[in-house]
Design an enzyme around this catalytic site. Structure first.
Site, PDB file in Angstrom:
ATOM      1  N   HIS A 128      -2.686   0.789  -5.988  1.00 35.63           N
ATOM      2  CA  HIS A 128      -3.242  -0.597  -6.239  1.00 35.63           C
ATOM      3  C   HIS A 128      -5.002  -0.641  -6.690  1.00 35.63           C
ATOM      4  CE1 HIS A 128      -2.641  -4.662  -7.397  1.00 35.63           C
ATOM      5  NE2 HIS A 128      -1.346  -4.773  -7.498  1.00 35.63           N
ATOM      6  N   HIS A 129      -5.035  -1.481  -7.361  1.00 36.42           N
ATOM      7  CA  HIS A 129      -6.200  -1.411  -7.628  1.00 36.42           C
ATOM      8  C   HIS A 129      -7.468  -2.202  -6.510  1.00 36.42           C
ATOM      9  CE1 HIS A 129     -10.210  -1.811  -9.920  1.00 36.42           C
ATOM     10  NE2 HIS A 129      -9.806  -1.292 -10.583  1.00 36.42           N
ATOM     11  N   ALA A 130      -5.719  -3.396  -6.173  1.00 37.94           N
ATOM     12  CA  ALA A 130      -6.561  -4.539  -4.782  1.00 37.94           C
ATOM     13  C   ALA A 130      -7.799  -3.856  -3.589  1.00 37.94           C
ATOM     14  CB  ALA A 130      -5.586  -5.282  -4.683  1.00 37.94           C
TER      15      ALA A 130
END
Length: 459
Positions: free
Chosen positions: A139-141
């Site tokens: 996830h880009h988070a």
């Protein structure tokens, strides 16, 4: 666990079934000569059996309790199900790259489970040519594309004889720079950090005004919302289509040397020519030039290389797609990119992030019904170029043949082109909305034609 920075949590806030917010990577390997029929099965068993080696970064699970007033934070998952995160799968016959890309497209279109740490890894067997593949997504988070490439490269070796190599999730983040004796992290340092941050924030508005004045003064510069409408600037679905191919780095470098351009200028010119041909083929080329948002890594500017989180700014580049002549398009791209980079040169990382946030802000409103249809696009597509390993690498004796990045289309941004270098080649990964970017694979042929056209024009 601490609260999540806004630059990370925005990827959770903006995620929905139609908008998965993870980045991915497809890696192709050549099986080692001594590989038996159970080579991949043994690797898989060793990966799922070693839960204890998973680093804290890959144990992070998002949570948003009531007490946090809606702010996302990370918590540690101490009950990892490795057989969920790590999968062994096989391609249908005949096991061509076509079947591999179809499988990768489906895997990349599915959401990560927020009740678990936000990553998955697939071992893929049955690929023709004595090869296998891996597909990973995170996830880009949790981390950006640069961070994921840093960790992926550190999990590989330049020595083909090395075995029992740790997987990506067992690699610790890069060490932070050591503190000097007078930087103890006490109250004085805290006050200094607050003072510096206050100065940065105070400089954001002047930086915005300066950038706007430069854009109005320089003909080749670009401001948000100058982009024309195109077939890419529509609402998207959650299904993805992925296409990938590599090109010789020597061909791109020859153009760079002949023109004095940067490597990224040549890559943007390749993409520009390919997009022009593709849109002409569909009868959908706008009269005005397409505008690309080009991410810029801030890690060198920040003087640190911790392999987690997000540290990316952005610039806007005029792709000159309205110009028929390849040399003229190339000159347009060079001028536009140089002006955009000069506008960032004197800014701090915080100020660059603030300006980049203004560029990207319209994407946050794109899911609102009617927003994409009723407002002009801030830009037409994202084109990202990420440096990769300069030498051939191996994983448990298997030679890495290529690594292809998969990125994130957004509402109003149905196509994303991400490029990374590896050894003597550039690897292009094209990620598009399955419904709204027809015949995506044709862009690969247009990229080759565009490169040949550049070679003819400048060499």
């Amino acid at each position: 666990m601490p609260f999540m920075p806004v630059t990370d949590s925005m990827f959770l806030i903006g995620e929905s079934r139609e908008h998965p917010m993870h980045v991915g990577g497809l890696q192709l390997y050549e099986l080692p000569e001594d590989a038996g029929p159970d080579y991949l099965s043994k690797i898989y068993q060793s990966l799922v059996a070693d839960e204890q080696s998973v680093q804290p970064l890959f144990r992070r699970r998002p949570r948003r309790p009531v007490s946090s007033l809606g702010q996302w934070s990370w918590t540690t998952d101490n009950q990892l199900d490795m057989e969920y995160h790590v999968r062994l799968t096989a391609l249908p016959r005949p096991g061509r790259v076509r079947e591999l890309l179809e499988l990768t497209s489906r895997l990349h279109g599915s959401l990560l489970d927020r009740h678990r740490p936000l990553w998955e890894f697939s071992l893929i067997e049955g690929l023709e040519g004595n090869r296998f593949a891996t597909y990973s997504k995170v996830h880009h988070a949790l981390m950006d594309g640069v961070s994921s490439l840093i960790l992926a490269a550190r999990a590989l070796s330049t020595d083909p004889d090395v075995r029992d190599m740790p997987p990506v999730w067992a690699m610790p983040p890069l060490d932070k720079p050591a503190k000097t004796d007078d930087a103890s992290g006490g109250p004085l340092e805290l006050l200094e950090n607050l003072r510096a941050a206050t100065q940065d924030v105070a400089g954001v508005l002047p930086a915005v005004v300066k950038s706007a004045n430069t854009a109005l003064r320089e003909q080749a510069s670009v401001l948000p919302f100058q982009a024309p409408r195109s077939i890419f600037n529509v609402q998207i679905t959650g299904a993805r289509r992925f296409a990938a191919q590599r090109w010789s780095l020597d061909r791109i470098k020859a153009i760079r040397r002949a023109t004095g351009a940067t490597l990224n200028d040549v890559v943007l010119a390749m993409c520009s020519g390919a997009l022009r041909r593709y849109l002409l083929e569909l009868g959908a080329l706008p009269d005005r030039p397409l505008i690309a948002m080009v991410p810029v890594s801030l890690r060198a500017k920040q003087k640190r290389s911790e392999a987690s989180g997000n540290s990316v700014g952005s610039i806007l580049v005029n792709l000159g797609t309205h110009l028929e002549d390849a040399a003229e398009r190339f000159a347009q791209i060079q001028d536009s990119a140089q002006i955009a980079k000069r506008s960032l040169a004197e800014l701090s990382p915080l100020q660059i992030l603030a300006l980049s946030g203004l560029i990207m802000a319209p994407l946050a409103f794109a899911p609102i019904p009617g927003f994409v249809r009723m407002t002009p696009p801030p830009f037409n597509l994202i084109i990202s170029n990420v440096p990769g390993p300069p030498r051939p690498l191996y994983w448990n004796g298997a030679k890495l043949q290529g690594q292809y990045p998969l990125s994130i289309p957004y509402d109003g941004q149905a196509l994303n082109i991400t490029i990374t270098s590896y050894a003597d080649s550039l690897q292009f990964g094209l990620t598009g909305c399955r419904r709204n970017v027809p015949h995506l694979q044709r862009l690969l042929g247009h990229l080759e034609d565009s490169l040949a056209e550049l070679e003819k024009a400048v060499l």
